[in-house]
Design a protein around this motif. Sequence first.
Motif, PDB file in Angstrom:
ATOM      1  N   ASN A  94      -2.213  21.642   3.878  1.00  0.00           N
ATOM      2  CA  ASN A  94      -3.186  21.289   4.899  1.00  0.00           C
ATOM      3  C   ASN A  94      -3.536  19.806   4.930  1.00  0.00           C
ATOM      4  O   ASN A  94      -4.681  19.433   5.187  1.00  0.00           O
ATOM      5  CB  ASN A  94      -4.463  22.092   4.687  1.00  0.00           C
ATOM      6  CG  ASN A  94      -4.576  23.186   5.702  1.00  0.00           C
ATOM      7  OD1 ASN A  94      -4.658  22.889   6.884  1.00  0.00           O
ATOM      8  ND2 ASN A  94      -4.527  24.420   5.243  1.00  0.00           N
ATOM      9  N   HIS A  95      -2.551  18.998   4.664  1.00  0.00           N
ATOM     10  CA  HIS A  95      -2.771  17.563   4.750  1.00  0.00           C
ATOM     11  C   HIS A  95      -1.888  16.952   5.831  1.00  0.00           C
ATOM     12  O   HIS A  95      -0.846  17.505   6.186  1.00  0.00           O
ATOM     13  CB  HIS A  95      -2.456  16.894   3.404  1.00  0.00           C
ATOM     14  CG  HIS A  95      -3.573  16.976   2.419  1.00  0.00           C
ATOM     15  ND1 HIS A  95      -4.245  15.886   1.932  1.00  0.00           N
ATOM     16  CD2 HIS A  95      -4.155  18.048   1.834  1.00  0.00           C
ATOM     17  CE1 HIS A  95      -5.181  16.263   1.098  1.00  0.00           C
ATOM     18  NE2 HIS A  95      -5.148  17.586   1.005  1.00  0.00           N
ATOM     19  N   SER A  96      -2.320  15.818   6.345  1.00  0.00           N
ATOM     20  CA  SER A  96      -1.510  15.096   7.312  1.00  0.00           C
ATOM     21  C   SER A  96      -0.679  14.047   6.580  1.00  0.00           C
ATOM     22  O   SER A  96      -1.034  13.600   5.502  1.00  0.00           O
ATOM     23  CB  SER A  96      -2.389  14.378   8.326  1.00  0.00           C
ATOM     24  OG  SER A  96      -3.285  15.275   8.910  1.00  0.00           O
ATOM     25  N   LEU A  97       0.416  13.690   7.210  1.00  0.00           N
ATOM     26  CA  LEU A  97       1.275  12.655   6.637  1.00  0.00           C
ATOM     27  C   LEU A  97       1.254  11.411   7.503  1.00  0.00           C
ATOM     28  O   LEU A  97       1.575  11.459   8.688  1.00  0.00           O
ATOM     29  CB  LEU A  97       2.714  13.167   6.519  1.00  0.00           C
ATOM     30  CG  LEU A  97       3.742  12.118   6.094  1.00  0.00           C
ATOM     31  CD1 LEU A  97       3.411  11.559   4.726  1.00  0.00           C
ATOM     32  CD2 LEU A  97       5.139  12.717   6.105  1.00  0.00           C
ATOM     33  N   LEU A  98       0.848  10.299   6.886  1.00  0.00           N
ATOM     34  CA  LEU A  98       0.814   9.015   7.568  1.00  0.00           C
ATOM     35  C   LEU A  98       2.040   8.201   7.175  1.00  0.00           C
ATOM     36  O   LEU A  98       2.362   8.109   5.993  1.00  0.00           O
ATOM     37  CB  LEU A  98      -0.420   8.239   7.108  1.00  0.00           C
ATOM     38  CG  LEU A  98      -1.449   7.840   8.140  1.00  0.00           C
ATOM     39  CD1 LEU A  98      -1.976   9.066   8.847  1.00  0.00           C
ATOM     40  CD2 LEU A  98      -2.584   7.099   7.472  1.00  0.00           C
ATOM     41  N   ILE A  99       2.699   7.614   8.158  1.00  0.00           N
ATOM     42  CA  ILE A  99       3.820   6.731   7.847  1.00  0.00           C
ATOM     43  C   ILE A  99       3.332   5.297   7.857  1.00  0.00           C
ATOM     44  O   ILE A  99       2.839   4.802   8.875  1.00  0.00           O
ATOM     45  CB  ILE A  99       4.948   6.891   8.883  1.00  0.00           C
ATOM     46  CG1 ILE A  99       5.459   8.317   8.894  1.00  0.00           C
ATOM     47  CG2 ILE A  99       6.081   5.917   8.602  1.00  0.00           C
ATOM     48  CD1 ILE A  99       6.115   8.743   7.607  1.00  0.00           C
ATOM     49  N   LEU A 100       3.458   4.627   6.739  1.00  0.00           N
ATOM     50  CA  LEU A 100       3.027   3.234   6.644  1.00  0.00           C
ATOM     51  C   LEU A 100       4.245   2.356   6.435  1.00  0.00           C
ATOM     52  O   LEU A 100       5.118   2.669   5.635  1.00  0.00           O
ATOM     53  CB  LEU A 100       2.067   3.064   5.463  1.00  0.00           C
ATOM     54  CG  LEU A 100       0.888   4.024   5.462  1.00  0.00           C
ATOM     55  CD1 LEU A 100       0.157   3.964   4.134  1.00  0.00           C
ATOM     56  CD2 LEU A 100      -0.044   3.689   6.604  1.00  0.00           C
ATOM     57  N   THR A 101       4.299   1.290   7.163  1.00  0.00           N
ATOM     58  CA  THR A 101       5.420   0.391   7.006  1.00  0.00           C
ATOM     59  C   THR A 101       4.970  -1.007   7.405  1.00  0.00           C
ATOM     60  O   THR A 101       4.173  -1.154   8.333  1.00  0.00           O
ATOM     61  CB  THR A 101       6.626   0.877   7.850  1.00  0.00           C
ATOM     62  OG1 THR A 101       7.556  -0.155   7.988  1.00  0.00           O
ATOM     63  CG2 THR A 101       6.177   1.312   9.231  1.00  0.00           C
ATOM     64  N   PRO A 102       5.369  -2.006   6.663  1.00  0.00           N
ATOM     65  CA  PRO A 102       4.924  -3.363   6.981  1.00  0.00           C
ATOM     66  C   PRO A 102       5.425  -3.788   8.360  1.00  0.00           C
ATOM     67  O   PRO A 102       6.509  -3.385   8.773  1.00  0.00           O
ATOM     68  CB  PRO A 102       5.545  -4.215   5.875  1.00  0.00           C
ATOM     69  CG  PRO A 102       6.573  -3.370   5.230  1.00  0.00           C
ATOM     70  CD  PRO A 102       6.256  -1.962   5.504  1.00  0.00           C
ATOM     71  N   SER A 103       4.644  -4.569   9.070  1.00  0.00           N
ATOM     72  CA  SER A 103       5.133  -5.142  10.317  1.00  0.00           C
ATOM     73  C   SER A 103       6.360  -5.969   9.976  1.00  0.00           C
ATOM     74  O   SER A 103       6.456  -6.550   8.900  1.00  0.00           O
ATOM     75  CB  SER A 103       4.080  -6.049  10.940  1.00  0.00           C
ATOM     76  OG  SER A 103       2.820  -5.438  10.869  1.00  0.00           O
ATOM     77  N   SER A 104       7.289  -6.005  10.873  1.00  0.00           N
ATOM     78  CA  SER A 104       8.562  -6.658  10.555  1.00  0.00           C
ATOM     79  C   SER A 104       8.322  -8.098  10.115  1.00  0.00           C
ATOM     80  O   SER A 104       7.577  -8.849  10.727  1.00  0.00           O
ATOM     81  CB  SER A 104       9.499  -6.618  11.764  1.00  0.00           C
ATOM     82  OG  SER A 104       8.848  -7.117  12.889  1.00  0.00           O
ATOM     83  N   GLY A 105       8.949  -8.448   9.037  1.00  0.00           N
ATOM     84  CA  GLY A 105       8.767  -9.782   8.488  1.00  0.00           C
ATOM     85  C   GLY A 105       7.800  -9.791   7.313  1.00  0.00           C
ATOM     86  O   GLY A 105       7.941 -10.568   6.387  1.00  0.00           O
ATOM     87  N   ASP A 106       6.809  -8.888   7.349  1.00  0.00           N
ATOM     88  CA  ASP A 106       5.825  -8.860   6.273  1.00  0.00           C
ATOM     89  C   ASP A 106       6.312  -8.044   5.090  1.00  0.00           C
ATOM     90  O   ASP A 106       7.299  -7.332   5.175  1.00  0.00           O
ATOM     91  CB  ASP A 106       4.524  -8.250   6.781  1.00  0.00           C
ATOM     92  CG  ASP A 106       3.735  -9.256   7.579  1.00  0.00           C
ATOM     93  OD1 ASP A 106       4.269 -10.345   7.819  1.00  0.00           O
ATOM     94  OD2 ASP A 106       2.595  -8.939   7.962  1.00  0.00           O
ATOM     95  N   ASP A 107       5.580  -8.137   4.005  1.00  0.00           N
ATOM     96  CA  ASP A 107       5.909  -7.280   2.879  1.00  0.00           C
ATOM     97  C   ASP A 107       4.899  -6.148   2.814  1.00  0.00           C
ATOM     98  O   ASP A 107       4.042  -5.990   3.670  1.00  0.00           O
ATOM     99  CB  ASP A 107       5.985  -8.064   1.567  1.00  0.00           C
ATOM    100  CG  ASP A 107       4.602  -8.386   1.058  1.00  0.00           C
ATOM    101  OD1 ASP A 107       3.686  -8.464   1.896  1.00  0.00           O
ATOM    102  OD2 ASP A 107       4.445  -8.565  -0.151  1.00  0.00           O
ATOM    103  N   VAL A 108       5.005  -5.419   1.749  1.00  0.00           N
ATOM    104  CA  VAL A 108       4.316  -4.149   1.636  1.00  0.00           C
ATOM    105  C   VAL A 108       2.814  -4.295   1.341  1.00  0.00           C
ATOM    106  O   VAL A 108       2.058  -3.336   1.460  1.00  0.00           O
ATOM    107  CB  VAL A 108       5.064  -3.338   0.545  1.00  0.00           C
ATOM    108  CG1 VAL A 108       4.262  -3.234  -0.711  1.00  0.00           C
ATOM    109  CG2 VAL A 108       5.500  -2.017   1.080  1.00  0.00           C
ATOM    110  N   SER A 109       2.377  -5.500   1.010  1.00  0.00           N
ATOM    111  CA  SER A 109       0.978  -5.658   0.623  1.00  0.00           C
ATOM    112  C   SER A 109       0.040  -5.490   1.814  1.00  0.00           C
ATOM    113  O   SER A 109      -1.110  -5.092   1.647  1.00  0.00           O
ATOM    114  CB  SER A 109       0.772  -7.016  -0.052  1.00  0.00           C
ATOM    115  OG  SER A 109       1.025  -8.045   0.875  1.00  0.00           O
ATOM    116  N   GLY A 110       0.513  -5.783   2.993  1.00  0.00           N
ATOM    117  CA  GLY A 110      -0.319  -5.614   4.179  1.00  0.00           C
ATOM    118  C   GLY A 110      -0.815  -4.187   4.341  1.00  0.00           C
ATOM    119  O   GLY A 110      -2.030  -3.945   4.335  1.00  0.00           O
ATOM    120  N   PRO A 111       0.109  -3.238   4.461  1.00  0.00           N
ATOM    121  CA  PRO A 111      -0.310  -1.846   4.577  1.00  0.00           C
ATOM    122  C   PRO A 111      -1.165  -1.380   3.406  1.00  0.00           C
ATOM    123  O   PRO A 111      -2.094  -0.592   3.601  1.00  0.00           O
ATOM    124  CB  PRO A 111       1.015  -1.083   4.594  1.00  0.00           C
ATOM    125  CG  PRO A 111       2.016  -2.064   5.046  1.00  0.00           C
ATOM    126  CD  PRO A 111       1.542  -3.406   4.650  1.00  0.00           C
TER     127      PRO A 111
END
Lengths: 329, 329
Positions: B95-112
Amino acid sequence: MKLTINEIAEIAQVAKSTVSKALNGQKGVSEEKRRQILALAAELKYEPSASAQALASSRTGSIGLLIPHEAGYSLAGAYWSAIITAIAEVANARNHSLLILTPSSGDDVSGPVEAVIRRRNVDGLIIGAEQLAPEVTSRLVEEGIPFVFIGRNPRIQHYSVDVDNLGGSDRLVTHLLSSGYRKIACLAGPEAYLYSQERVAGYLNALHRAGNGWKAVRHTGYTSAEGREAVAALLEEHPDLDALYITAGGEFLLDCIDVLRLSGSDPRRLGLGAFDDYRFFDYIDIPICTVRQPLKAIGSTAASILFQFLAGNTPSQMNQILDVELVLR
Amino acid sequence: MKLTINEIAEIAQVAKSTVSKALNGQKGVSEEKRRQILALAAELKYEPSASAQALASSRTGSIGLLIPHEAGYSLAGAYWSAIITAIAEVANARNHSLLILTPSSGDDVSGPVEAVIRRRNVDGLIIGAEQLAPEVTSRLVEEGIPFVFIGRNPRIQHYSVDVDNLGGSDRLVTHLLSSGYRKIACLAGPEAYLYSQERVAGYLNALHRAGNGWKAVRHTGYTSAEGREAVAALLEEHPDLDALYITAGGEFLLDCIDVLRLSGSDPRRLGLGAFDDYRFFDYIDIPICTVRQPLKAIGSTAASILFQFLAGNTPSQMNQILDVELVLR
DNA sequence: CTGAAAGCGCTTACAG
DNA sequence: CTGAAAGCGCTTACAG
């Protein structure tokens, strides 16, 4: 502890309603205070709590992509993968989250839709349109949850993004004809799917325009067994066919090639066409012409349309049809 | 209008706190009232508002999958596609939702990651582990947001799901040796990646155990240009090599095959091995042995571990290593 | 066991 | 322009 709007208000010596207005760009705040508050929020790296905002404003800040489960069969993983990436990119840019919704295995798409309606956890939906029952989307309309189709549905008129199935099919078959093939059979997906119908129509158009009388069409489901059987049947009924146009790609196409090989006929002699392109087609020993769909554009266009709805605008065009590209081999 | 806990409480003639307890299976409600309330809720198809529940309980009811952008290069779309499907399935069941997180192109993973920390819109994260900076995950630890790695990171010890890179590599190379190849070169991904190191180690292990002295290892990035250059360099330095083991699959592998073809050497004479299997390898004219990763299992195992964390339990094992399968051709 | 009350962190009329 | 107040729909101590 969590940095809230209250701390910001206290530090800035204003009411929290003022902070809220400033942050959300609403009118009713002096330019000076707005600047101060914005600067402070940036300095403190404040970001509002997603759930508080959602509850108070009844906008969740997220959109959902509803992937029909059966999609896994007919389309290679690459299809949804590319589309997800494109949608995520657009959602990111608009400060929204992307939820992936998919029916539990065995179920249909109405489960996730009902859950979304009750839980109110998305502001809008992008939905794979084929095989959708009208009852499902009418629930969405009742509840005022906006949605956009990827592909179209023969039974539901709605805003959608689709590719030029008819034109792509026509051009591909025209190319096969110009390569000298005259007995081109067409193996199509389920007859109920709009894109199957359109691709077959494109095939027939091309033949007709060329004045080519020989034709053979067969519809089939996308399971491995059905596909294999259909190819075998086609070969048996038309032992003289010199080309085969398959209106789908991915795993399904590979199954078809299997049968061609097993049939003893040399697939290299056959003209082969397919809808949906994969780079690995460059590496198999059978030349195969394909229609390439603009997957990224499908995703980003669908997302843009949805955000138009969320902003309260209605797109001028109901059906956005994207161009496809012929890949000759 | 939206059906809320208040309506349920009113109809059932109890306090809404009682309804809440009944619905959440907490103690402090008589069995009789619980049954009544549950029956009523089921009849009315009540489901709690996701945002209200999130705000009040500070649990969002969703988990996030953080896909590093560069993943698109090194791994074919099929990789994340299969993993997403598996995770969605598990999330659904809980009963959980799944969120897809991905950095905006060019950025790294710290943003999300920072966004997630501030917006508090997920309860936990599944993260592609390679190339992650320790600063990023330490922020997650500080903030008490649980996460699980897919793959491992040489600089960060954490709970993870990975495949048996070493063993798979070893078995694959051992197979090449038993097929009679003696000069097997190894083309590996970036040296900084743990899985590259492990796959190379497996290669060396196999050679060593067999008493085979000839060896050649070269690391490369995953761009098309780098890959092509690396293969060319390997061929030039070792014109006598009789087999090539490429520790990656997907598009990258296709680039490598291109170069082999262009080099004039007949790839069919070469022993070819790769890590990551695709069905279309059955259809190309070069026999290529591969290691197949259990993609679905990777996703569902990672999700299960995350839900263990969310339930307050700590898994007994830190690193879950899944078996791989050899595909011989 | 039961319920009245406070609170989660925002937004949004509303009055000043 | 500014701020006090009510409210979004839940959960969770707390008192009875």
